[in-house]
Structure formats: C-alpha cells, structure tokens
Design a protein around this motif. Structure first.
Motif, mmCIF file in Angstrom:
data_model
loop_
_atom_site.group_PDB
_atom_site.id
_atom_site.type_symbol
_atom_site.label_atom_id
_atom_site.label_comp_id
_atom_site.label_asym_id
_atom_site.label_seq_id
_atom_site.Cartn_x
_atom_site.Cartn_y
_atom_site.Cartn_z
ATOM 1 N N ASP A 52 25.414 14.820 6.076
ATOM 2 C CA ASP A 52 25.212 13.412 5.731
ATOM 3 C C ASP A 52 26.445 12.952 4.992
ATOM 4 O O ASP A 52 26.524 13.103 3.777
ATOM 5 N N VAL A 106 24.957 10.939 9.950
ATOM 6 C CA VAL A 106 23.661 10.791 9.300
ATOM 7 C C VAL A 106 22.723 11.823 9.893
ATOM 8 O O VAL A 106 22.528 11.852 11.112
ATOM 9 N N VAL A 146 29.104 3.103 0.338
ATOM 10 C CA VAL A 146 28.217 4.044 -0.340
ATOM 11 C C VAL A 146 26.923 3.347 -0.754
ATOM 12 O O VAL A 146 25.829 3.908 -0.636
ATOM 13 N N ASN A 147 27.033 2.106 -1.207
ATOM 14 C CA ASN A 147 25.832 1.372 -1.563
ATOM 15 C C ASN A 147 24.938 1.150 -0.359
ATOM 16 O O ASN A 147 23.718 1.208 -0.448
ATOM 17 N N LEU A 148 25.547 0.928 0.774
ATOM 18 C CA LEU A 148 24.753 0.654 1.966
ATOM 19 C C LEU A 148 24.134 1.918 2.542
ATOM 20 O O LEU A 148 23.027 1.901 3.060
ATOM 21 N N LEU A 149 24.851 3.021 2.488
ATOM 22 C CA LEU A 149 24.460 4.179 3.289
ATOM 23 C C LEU A 149 23.966 5.364 2.485
ATOM 24 O O LEU A 149 23.352 6.260 3.047
ATOM 25 N N ASP A 150 24.273 5.407 1.205
ATOM 26 C CA ASP A 150 23.850 6.524 0.375
ATOM 27 C C ASP A 150 24.158 7.874 1.026
ATOM 28 O O ASP A 150 23.252 8.684 1.245
ATOM 29 N N PRO A 151 25.411 8.124 1.365
ATOM 30 C CA PRO A 151 25.763 9.425 1.940
ATOM 31 C C PRO A 151 25.862 10.461 0.842
ATOM 32 O O PRO A 151 25.943 10.106 -0.339
ATOM 33 N N ARG A 152 25.821 11.723 1.234
ATOM 34 C CA ARG A 152 25.930 12.735 0.191
ATOM 35 C C ARG A 152 27.371 12.867 -0.284
ATOM 36 O O ARG A 152 27.631 13.174 -1.434
ATOM 37 N N ARG A 197 13.333 9.876 -1.926
ATOM 38 C CA ARG A 197 12.985 10.263 -0.572
ATOM 39 C C ARG A 197 11.932 11.366 -0.548
ATOM 40 O O ARG A 197 12.084 12.402 -1.184
ATOM 41 N N LEU A 209 18.477 -0.508 7.188
ATOM 42 C CA LEU A 209 19.196 -0.318 8.430
ATOM 43 C C LEU A 209 18.307 0.408 9.414
ATOM 44 O O LEU A 209 17.759 1.467 9.107
ATOM 45 N N VAL A 246 18.570 2.171 12.965
ATOM 46 C CA VAL A 246 19.527 2.675 13.934
ATOM 47 C C VAL A 246 18.760 3.477 14.969
ATOM 48 O O VAL A 246 18.052 4.423 14.621
ATOM 49 N N ARG A 282 15.232 4.151 14.321
ATOM 50 C CA ARG A 282 14.858 4.927 13.136
ATOM 51 C C ARG A 282 15.437 4.299 11.888
ATOM 52 O O ARG A 282 16.540 3.768 11.898
ATOM 53 N N LEU A 288 17.278 4.219 8.515
ATOM 54 C CA LEU A 288 18.301 5.023 7.867
ATOM 55 C C LEU A 288 18.052 4.984 6.371
ATOM 56 O O LEU A 288 18.196 3.943 5.736
ATOM 57 N N ARG A 289 17.667 6.104 5.806
ATOM 58 C CA ARG A 289 17.231 6.093 4.415
ATOM 59 C C ARG A 289 18.309 6.543 3.444
ATOM 60 O O ARG A 289 18.228 6.243 2.265
ATOM 61 N N GLY A 290 19.281 7.291 3.911
ATOM 62 C CA GLY A 290 20.279 7.834 2.999
ATOM 63 C C GLY A 290 19.821 9.139 2.388
ATOM 64 O O GLY A 290 18.650 9.496 2.464
ATOM 65 N N THR A 291 20.779 9.848 1.796
ATOM 66 C CA THR A 291 20.482 11.183 1.290
ATOM 67 C C THR A 291 19.345 11.182 0.288
ATOM 68 O O THR A 291 18.434 11.994 0.357
ATOM 69 N N ARG A 292 19.421 10.263 -0.652
ATOM 70 C CA ARG A 292 18.393 10.252 -1.691
ATOM 71 C C ARG A 292 17.345 9.184 -1.426
ATOM 72 O O ARG A 292 16.441 8.985 -2.227
ATOM 73 N N GLY A 293 17.488 8.483 -0.294
ATOM 74 C CA GLY A 293 16.551 7.414 -0.003
ATOM 75 C C GLY A 293 16.979 6.087 -0.603
ATOM 76 O O GLY A 293 16.206 5.141 -0.648
ATOM 77 N N PHE A 294 18.237 5.995 -1.045
ATOM 78 C CA PHE A 294 18.697 4.790 -1.711
ATOM 79 C C PHE A 294 19.594 3.925 -0.834
ATOM 80 O O PHE A 294 20.283 3.040 -1.331
ATOM 81 N N ALA A 295 19.608 4.174 0.453
ATOM 82 C CA ALA A 295 20.466 3.367 1.329
ATOM 83 C C ALA A 295 20.014 1.916 1.324
ATOM 84 O O ALA A 295 18.857 1.628 1.014
ATOM 85 N N GLY A 296 20.923 1.024 1.646
ATOM 86 C CA GLY A 296 20.559 -0.380 1.775
ATOM 87 C C GLY A 296 20.770 -1.220 0.538
ATOM 88 O O GLY A 296 20.285 -2.341 0.463
ATOM 89 N N GLU A 297 21.491 -0.695 -0.427
ATOM 90 C CA GLU A 297 21.730 -1.474 -1.651
ATOM 91 C C GLU A 297 22.797 -2.537 -1.417
ATOM 92 O O GLU A 297 23.877 -2.511 -2.024
#
Lengths: 401, 401
Positions: free
Chosen positions: A224, A240, A330-336, B173, B238, B240, B243, B245-254
């Motif tokens: 991720d 992802v 990073v805010n949008l996607l929350d990658p590791r 998450r 998001l 995609v 599905r 897209l939640r992000g690693t910690r579930g914080f995606a979409g900020e």
DNA sequence: ACTATTTCGTCATGGCACTTAACAAATTAG
DNA sequence: CTAATTTGTTAAGTGCCATGACGAAATAGT
C-alpha cells in the motif's frame, strides 16, 4: 492482445466470472506456484499447510506443475523440523519460461530476460538519445535487442513466455498504444503493429512498472504505497492492496500536474502552478542556473554533492513543492508509505529534508513514512520483466504451453 | 465483530484463501443472487446464461436459495422470447432478511430497515442536536430507535441480518471504534461495547456509506468515481473498480486537508491553506457574513436563492477552492466522474460554475464529469442499510441462518 | 542397536459440484 | 394439428478435493 495481468479475475460487468472446477484447479495451481516462489524451497507438506489444502491435493497439483516444467524437485531437504521424515524440496524451475522486459527510455533502450526465480538470465542495452526520433527506427532497434535476448535465453534452454515494455508516456488502458510520450515526442504509436508478434505483449507506463518492481522486489515495502518517480515529468503510481491503481483511462498518477500554488506560473497542461513548474527537471535546472545538457540528473547530483548553493537551494525548493503535493495525495489516499524512485532516489539526500518537513508539518498525526527506492534506474525494466513472470505464476495452466 | 463486507475475499497475507468446492458453491450462490437482484425477475435459464453456468447447475442453486427463503418463485413469466416454454420468474425475497442502517448525525439520529429488494420497510428518526453530548445517552437513544425499527420489521415477517452505522468521523479500519468525531466532540468511542449486541455490526464514516449508496443506488454513475460530501468537514470517498478505497488505516478521503494555497491561513490540523479553510462550513459562513446558527446549510441556500451577493460570492470562492483541490485528486486518480453529495448537492447551483471552471481549465483534455448526487441527505443512511443487504447477496450461504 | 514416534508423500475411497445428454412440459409458428 | 423452440428436471459422468490408511525416512529414547 492479452489483458493486463494485474487486473485479471475481475469480470467485465457486475457479475464476476463463473466458478467451475477447472477454474478452481487453475487458482490452486497458482497458489502453489506463488507459495513456492515467495517462500523459498518448500516441501509438499509445507505448501499444503501454507495454502490450506491437504497434502494429497497438493501432491497432484505439484505433479502437474513438475510435468509442465514450472517446478523442480530438488530432492530431500533438511527441514527446520527436528523429527520425522524430511520432505522433498520444491523450487520454481530455473529452466522453464522467462519473462522478457524492455524499456524505451529517452536516452537508452534496454531488454532483459528474467526467469521464474527472479534471476536476470540475459540482458542487452543500447545507449543513445531517442528524443525526437521517429518510432519506426527506434522500435526496429528494440526488435534487434529483443531477438538478441530471446536467442540467448533460448540457447540456455529457456522459453520466452511474454513481453512487457515500459515507456515514458501514457498508455491507454488495455491497449498497446502509446497515446502520448512528450519526451520522445511520440503520439499514438501502436507497439503491437510495429513489433514482430509471437509473444503476448503488454505496454505500460514506466512509472507503473517501477512501482510494481518496488512492490515485488523492494524489501520491507508494504503493499500500500505511493511510488513517485521523475524522469522529465513527474509521475506517481499508486499501489493499493497490492494492486496498481490505473484510473478509468489508465491515466492515474499524474502527480506532476497537481496544483501547488494555484496562482503560479502557467503550465503547458493549461493549469497554473502545477508541481512540475517547481519540481520538474527543467524547472529545477533553471532554478539551479544550469544549462540543460546530457545526463542532467547526474550533473545536479554532482553539483549538490560539491556544495553548490544554487543547486542545493533549487533542490530544497523542489522538495518543498513535492512535499506540498504529496500532502494532498497522502490526505486523499492514506498510503502506508511514499517511495521515491527513479531520478528522485539519486537526489533524495537534498530533497528529503524539505519534503519531509512540509509533509510532516501538514499531516500532523497522520504519519506516513517516506522511503527511497533501492532499485535505482533498473526499476521499470525489472518491473516489466517481472510482470510477465507474475502472469505465469498467476495462471500456470494457461502459461504452460 | 464481522469484517467490513466490501474488502472480503482478500486473504490476509499474500496467499489468498484456499479454494475448495464449498467455496465454489458459495460463490455461485452469490452470483445467482446478484444476477436476480440486479436484473429484475429472471428465469433459471436466463440466470444460467447470464452467469455462465448450465441450467442444471442453476436449478440446484436456486432450489437451495428458495429453501433458505432468499429467493421467491413468482410463477410463469411472459418472456421476451417469442417462442418456447415460458420460464418461471425468480425474484429476491421481499420477506427474508433485512439490513438495518443507522446514522448518527450532528443534528439527528435515524434508523431504517431495507429488504433484499432495496425497499425501505421501516424507518425512525429523532431530530435533535447531538453536538457536545456524551456518547452514552446518544447511543442509548439510538438503541431505542433500533429496537423500534427491528420490532416493526419483525412484525412484518422480516429478519434483521446485520447492522451498519454511519458516523460523522473517522473509524479505524476493521473496528467499531470511532477514533475521532470532531463535530460531536467524541474520541475513541467503541460502538460495539455501547450498543446491545446480537447483530453483526459495522461502523463506518458517513462519507464512505454515502459513496456506497451512490455506487449502488445512483443511476448512471459508473463504478469509478470520487464522491465528495461536506457536513462540517469536507470528506471524500473514492470508489475504484466498484470497491471503496479505504487507505491503510481507513483514513483515506481527507479532502478537507488537501493544501489549496500552501501559504494560506493556519488550520487546526497543523497545515496551512487547507481546503477546509476556504470551503468548509465555518469558512463559508464567515465569508458570507452570516452567523452560525441552526440549519446553516439551509440558510446559505436560502440566501443564495434570494440573490444575496455576499453569500453568492462566498459560495463561488468555495467552489473555486474545491475545484483546485479536485484538480489534484483528478490528476492523481483519473476517476470517471466526481459526484457532489450531502450538503454540497443542495448548494451545487452556486458552487458548480466556479468549481467546474477551475477543474476544466486545469485539466485540459482530461475531461472528468462533475455530477450532483440525487440521493440528498439520505445517502449515508441508505448506504449503511444496503451494505448489510450486499453482505447477504455476497454470501447467501453464510447469511441464511 | 532397536523400538517408538514423528513427519512426509502416496494411494484408494468417497463426497461434492458442475457438465452432458436426454426428456417431459409449455408455448408459438405454420 | 404438427413441428419447432425453449424451459426445467433428471440421471449418468467427470473432475477435484477431503479423508483415512499406509509405507518410507528420519529422530528420540531405552
């Protein structure tokens, strides 16, 4: 010709593919291959517990894979277990199919062959500026390199199973056509038509293949992350859940045109203040008061190392701009994590402080690690070759031939 | 307790779940349910061709689903076909399981029950400001509403199959704990512990459920989009490839903390010039020279409609800021469309011109449609209830009970 | 050294899921 | 009224994995 391997298994509409016993068999063959490929030599029993099937079932699967030449039996193994009969070690074959990867760069062409074990078995490179050249002669040269590598592989008893090409430009999703490669000045070049056929062909953006290489070969990188690479433009690729996020048209990852200072200088893309206006190669060279010449990244690194203040400031500013753009991502996607690859990895020492500074200040709490790729400039090439290898692992039955 | 349904089927590690015949059966049961649910009443033969199995196989699958009470046989159907024996129409049962959805809003609590056909079968709402109240009394009230709706559903012969709750805050998450809900001033509230158990529980951000509602119920919306909703903060979700897209910690979409003008006003998040400083509710109210009171969105819409220039300018500016932030998102993700939901859909007439203007100017060529959600403020609630319904469709065997 | 124990790989048996093929039922076309 | 078409069911067949038993190969204990 063939669909991109990494989006497979997804039905075209809402209804997924039907589930038959043959499909089940194929998926289980794939699981065996993946288990053996990923976790070193393994006994049948170890594979069975790892993938959740019985030893008996795994035995028949392994038999089939050995007969197809995809697995090798290495013989009795000294196991980690203390007692009991030792298992017979299985390993992916080093003499079966190979994936052919190629890269069309602005200043080089390269081709390599990678076997199922991940070893590079043959390789050919041709240096030379391709900017502004017509596609036909370039692809003709590439064809010569491809023949050279294929022949070498075949002489070693290997069978090319597919060809994947990394290009510095946009590729329409699911096609072999390069829609636009600004640095080569190419438009709508159909690789499928210009290259000799015979092998399943995949063409994709070099940033995508670079990210896949990071995913498959990078160590410690989770599945991720956001992979940023800069050649002349700045591209990102999003991974992802272990899958590449391509976008509807395959154009995802255009980090270079994320607005950084919305009222900034105009950009050829039509926008204003795009990241590329601050951290693109040309912009950095201009800010560093250097003339564009050959090996510009090398020049920047050299001068920065020597302590040239203009260069260092230019890189610091570029890092800050990158950090701001990445804050949004990073805010949008929350990658590791965020991984800097390509030219950026070489310039990382001077980019990182300001980049991480902006990123950390603006995303308090949401700690997202920034890492530098260890693959260097070989990423896209290796990613391409490995994508073919993965396709074989993903469907051993289909690729047995 | 149960994992979020939409990420199911993905193994925990690199090795996917084992493939056994029972799993195959379960997946095929699911395909039958999805085919019937999505494409109206269907005969067994129609289902068979649609999902790629034989009529014989579908017959046994359908028998099992009818016995479980998930499908109903409606009787002979007048088919589109001209000749031949008419099929027997199948429809998802309107008297089987229902999904219970709930929403904890800043100014209301709502609960509803949705059956497999997508019909709302029971509903309860309690208006009242929840800002600053402690979690316990609020969740106690919610519990009362839940009982009310569950009882009503049960009296109608329906069986609650799960509970999903939409909250205006971040949910870690895979947990039922609200990490942070700024508008309620809640932190680390464990819904699982504070609500009576008995049903599989899912807790998720309202923006996520809003996006899922758009995906499942919105018409014409593809399964690749960016859903933007604003309550007090600005959240995006998001989708995609169908599905979330939640992000690693579930914080995606900020989206609210994407930098727009990096040197702009400081934001509580630690950054500067975040989108929320320009398009957040408070910022817009301030720019419009309105006092924060109750139903602030309604007030804005009203004044804008009356032609209040201050309000219109404020909304125009907010739209421009949104457009800039979305430009970054669109460049990164290449979605097929952007959907404005929640409060934004009501204010869309005044936001859209400047928003689309910025977006179009900055992403020349990369046309990305901007649409307004038709679901209004019910999106999150319906999305939550439908997520339970989808879980049943996704695994009819597991949910038959 | 010899036996008990443990683990591995294989084999035979069985159950399960889908396919194939054939058939009766229901409807339309001529 | 017959021929053609489509549906749903049934019975036999095939493929795939699970179960359980077995011999093989190594270690641990006496």
């Amino acid at each position: 010709m063939t669909a991109p391997p990494h989006d497979a298994r997804r039905g075209t509409s809402g209804t997924p593919l039907p589930d038959t016993q043959q499909g089940m068999r194929r998926r289980n063959l794939s699981r065996v291959m993946h288990a053996v490929a990923a976790h070193g030599p393994l006994s049948r029993a170890a594979v069975a517990t790892r993938i959740g099937l019985t030893r008996a079932a795994v035995s028949t699967l392994v038999d089939e894979l050995i007969r197809s030449g995809l697995l090798d039996e290495l013989g009795p193994e000294r196991p980690g277990n203390k007692v009991g009969r030792p298992g017979s070690a299985l390993a992916v074959s080093g003499s079966g199919p190979v994936g052919i990867g190629a890269e069309v760069g602005v200043d080089h062409l390269s081709v390599c062959a990678v076997d199922l074990r991940g070893e590079v078995r043959a390789r050919a490179v041709r240096q030379g500026d391709n900017r502004g050249r017509a596609p036909e002669p370039v692809l003709e040269e590439l064809g010569a390199l491809l023949r050279q590598v294929s022949d070498e592989a075949r002489r070693a008893g290997l069978r090319p199973a597919g060809l994947a090409i990394a290009v510095p430009g946009l590729v329409a999703r699911g096609t072999e056509t390069v829609v636009r490669a600004p640095n080569l000045d190419w438009q709508d070049v159909d690789f499928g038509a210009l290259l000799p056929g015979g092998l399943p062909l995949t063409v994709d953006n070099e940033a995508n293949f670079g990210a896949l290489a990071e995913l498959w070969l990078g160590d410690g990188v989770p599945h991720d992350f956001l992979h940023v690479s800069a050649e002349i433009g700045i591209g990102a690729a999003l991974v992802v859940d272990g899958r590449l996020l391509r976008g509807t048209r395959g154009f995802a990852g255009e980090l270079g045109h994320v607005p950084v200072w919305p009222d900034g200088p105009a950009c050829p893309c039509g926008g204003r203040g795009c990241l590329e206006q601050y951290a693109g190669e040309e912009a950095v060279l201009r800010a560093a008061r250097l003339d564009p010449g050959a090996d510009r990244v090398g020049l920047l690194a050299e001068r920065a190392e020597q302590g040239d203040e203009d260069v260092r400031r230019a890189l610091r500013d570029a890092g800050a701009a990158l950090g701001i753009a990445l804050t949004g991502a990073v805010n949008l996607l929350d990658p590791r994590s965020v991984v800097l690859g390509g030219a950026l990895s070489r310039l990382a020492p001077w980019l990182l402080p300001s980049l991480e500074g902006e990123l950390r200040r603006r995303t308090a709490g949401t700690t997202c690690a920034v890492a530098v790729s260890g693959l260097g400039s070989d990423g896209p090439l290796l990613g391409a070759a490995h994508s073919v290898v993965r396709a074989v692992l993903d469907d051993p039955a289909g690729a047995a031939a």
